[in-house]
Design an enzyme around this catalytic site. Structure first.
Site, short mmCIF file in Angstrom:
data_model
loop_
_atom_site.label_atom_id
_atom_site.label_comp_id
_atom_site.label_asym_id
_atom_site.label_seq_id
_atom_site.Cartn_x
_atom_site.Cartn_y
_atom_site.Cartn_z
CB CYS A 149 -0.99 -0.02 1.17
SG CYS A 149 -2.37 1.13 0.95
CG HIS A 165 -4.13 -3.65 2.26
ND1 HIS A 165 -3.25 -3.31 3.25
CD2 HIS A 165 -4.67 -2.48 1.81
CE1 HIS A 165 -3.26 -1.99 3.42
NE2 HIS A 165 -4.11 -1.46 2.55
CD GLU A 192 -2.45 -6.61 4.60
OE1 GLU A 192 -2.74 -5.45 4.92
OE2 GLU A 192 -1.77 -6.88 3.57
#
Length: 204
Positions: free
Chosen positions: A79, A184, A186
């Site tokens: 990011c 992202h 994750e």
């Protein structure tokens, strides 16, 4: 061991837990002296470019992060951690980045009110531009989770792009040992975890 840089501006625990799900050892650190000891390094980022840059420098983590990049060991920005790797950003002013990737980070321009919203938040599909070990088993059109108001331009190092508000932007860039995602991983379920696993196994 993967190090995750803690400079007060990242979703650190989520990133660490995502690596854990892939049986990859990772730890969070805010100590400049630790950075060089890691085999791989991750630089997350949430918030404004200038504040992230300021926090990195104020915590003594900027130079050691640059030195790690120069060492040739695998590095991943996420990011704003990706945007910091570009030459410049125009987010709330003008700031110089690390200059690993060419181009300037700019804000999405909404030409028609109500057509799009800023930030660009939610799931968006990838357009794969070239083959790379980091996108092994990732299909063209795969959806990833994005949260950002500013974007990095498409460049010669763009491995994957996405489109929002009529703008094609870099979603995944790689240059030698340095990789970065605007999305992202994750938060991107199994596809995102696969990219983190690929990073953990990447021999650059």
């Amino acid at each position: 061991m993967i190090g995750i840089v803690d400079y007060g501006m990242g979703n650190l625990r989520s990133v660490a837990n995502a690596f854990l799900k892939m049986d990859i050892k990772a730890e969070i650190t805010d100590k400049p002296g630790d950075i060089d000891s890691y085999d791989r390094l991750v630089l997350p980022g949430v918030g404004a470019f200038g504040k992230c840059l300021e926090n990195l420098k104020d915590n003594g983590l900027y130079e050691v992060t640059v030195d790690f990049i120069k060492s040739g060991k695998p590095f991943l920005g996420i990011c704003v951690g990706m945007q910091l790797l570009f030459e410049k950003s125009y987010e709330y002013g003008e700031y110089n980045g690390m200059g690993i990737f060419p181009g300037a980070v700019k804000k999405f321009e909404i030409k028609k009110e109500g057509e799009y919203k800023i930030p660009h938040m939610g799931w968006n599909s990838l357009v794969l531009k070239k083959r790379h070990p980091l996108i092994e088993d990732i299909r063209d059109g795969e959806y990833m989770y994005f949260v950002h108001s500013y974007y990095a331009p498409v460049c010669d190092f763009s491995v994957a792009t996405a489109e929002y508000a009529g703008v094609e932007f870099s979603a995944l860039v790689v240059r030698e040992n340095v990789a970065a995602t605007q999305f992202h991983p994750e938060k991107s379920q199994q596809a995102g975890l696969k990219i983190l696993k690929n990073f953990g196994e990447w021999k650059c």
